[in-house]
Design an enzyme around this catalytic site. Structure first.
Site, short mmCIF file in Angstrom:
data_model
loop_
_atom_site.label_atom_id
_atom_site.label_comp_id
_atom_site.label_asym_id
_atom_site.label_seq_id
_atom_site.Cartn_x
_atom_site.Cartn_y
_atom_site.Cartn_z
CB CYS A 1 55.65 68.14 59.87
SG CYS A 1 57.05 68.99 60.62
CD GLU B 1 53.70 64.69 59.39
OE1 GLU B 1 54.61 64.11 60.01
OE2 GLU B 1 53.10 65.69 59.85
#
Length: 375
Positions: free
Chosen positions: A333, A367
């Site tokens: 992330c 992400e």
């Protein structure tokens, strides 16, 4: 910056900017063509939380954004309150519930007095869990009225206050995600981490299943998973391997992972409540004990490791054990810490698949998923 209005017609342009950024940032690792998975441009967040702002007889949802024109407060940029009557990045169910909840309690001192925050957790199928957080003790009278409100709104409701947590019905929802023609069921518990963008979560699961499909040798290879959370990837990947051993440190997440394995009738996974560092010691034989024995590590042939670390990524010591595996599936992330980790991992592995998942449209966050295979 707080987002309370968006222009869906600009979505493709913002996604293209992210694609260009990721391609530039990771060009030095010579990845193949970047696979890009787009999000719905609106109503994609399954959870949201708001402060409740009281002004006279009125109350409304509020967020905060930086106010660069205001004087610094204790050396920090001041923030200003932003009224949020609609929140188009959140699910349609959340947007419907937002005014319904406030209209139901606006004229009731019992329910609105010292209400500090409201949190929503929803699913693609329309289930909803609402948490109301107060700066006052919750009484029997509050609980009785809250049960009426729960039925009125068609939700599960939780009340929180200092040292109090009143679960009126249940503390979770059940998400159902269709991936590759299969439906996976996930218990998502209040106040614990879940993927916020359900459609992108489906894309991530599809990609992870695809990059690990047909990688085992005559069905004898196993998967080790670090930071497994509530079993989001564990459940979807189990059928690609003979056996999966997953670790997670959060007690709540481990309990959810166990519930999710049972709900999906999966019996080839062992989830251990253990920090990743201790698990590495168990793999090397440096750590023994009841939990290690239960994992039956001496019977495993781990060809693949999946790691989904926090935003801080991994330190050099944590990266080193990953380099022993034939394949590394790295879900990140934070592209910056991913790039730093790839500097080390690329000494022994090469990037053979890379994906961008637009988990957080209209923000700078990205992400990424990377498949690394031993050189």
């Amino acid at each position: 910056m707080v987002i309370f209005d968006i222009d869906p017609s600009r979505y493709d342009a913002q996604l293209e900017a992210k694609r260009e950024r990721i391609e530039r940032q990771f060009a030095r690792f010579s990845p193949p063509t970047l696979e890009v998975f787009a999000s719905p441009p609106s109503h994609y967040r399954m959870r949201a939380e708001f402060r409740i702002w009281h002004e006279g007889d009125d109350l409304y949802y509020a967020m905060f954004e930086a106010d660069p024109e205001a004087p610094l407060q204790r050396g920090r940029v001041a923030q200003r309150v932003v009224r949020v009557d609609r929140f188009p990045v959140a699910s349609e169910r959340i947007n419907a519930l937002m005014p319904q909840l406030l209209d139901a309690i606006r004229d009731e001192p019992l329910m609105r007095r010292k209400l500090f925050q409201v949190e929503f957790l929803t699913t693609l199928s329309g289930e909803a869990l609402v948490t109301m957080i107060y700066h006052k003790p919750l009484t029997e009278e509050w609980e009785a009225r809250a049960r009426e409100l729960q039925a009125q709104l068609g939700v599960s409701l939780i009340g929180r206050s200092r040292k109090q947590r009143l679960v009126l019905d249940r503390d979770h929802v059940w998400e159902r995600l269709e991936v590759d023609g299969r439906e996976f069921r996930y218990q998502q518990v209040e106040n614990s981490f879940t993927q916020p963008n359900a459609e992108i979560c489906r894309s991530m699961l599809h990609w992870a299943r695809d990059v690990t499909r047909d990688v085992t040798q005559e069905g004898q290879d196993d998967l080790v998973e670090l930071y497994c959370g509530n079993g989001n990837f564990t459940v979807a990947l189990a059928e690609n391997f003979r056996r999966v051993v997953a670790t997670e440190i959060s007690r709540t997440s481990v309990a959810s992972a166990q519930a999710n394995l049972e709900a999906n009738a999966i019996d080839n996974v062992h989830v251990a409540r253990m920090p990743a560092e201790e698990f590495a010691q168990a793999l090397s034989g440096e750590k023994q004990g009841r939990r290690v024995t239960a994992m039956q590590l001496d019977e495993c042939h781990f060809s693949t490791v999946l790691v989904d670390p926090p935003r801080a990524g991994l330190d050099a010591e944590s990266c080193e054990p990953l380099m022993r595996y034939q394949r590394i599936v790295y879900i990140s992330c934070n592209p910056d810490t991913l790039a730093a980790n790839l500097e080390q991992l690329s000494q022994t592995h090469r990037v053979t698949r890379m994906a961008l998942f637009d988990q957080f449209p209209w923000t700078d966050h990205c992400e990424c998923g990377v498949l690394l295979e031993r050189r």
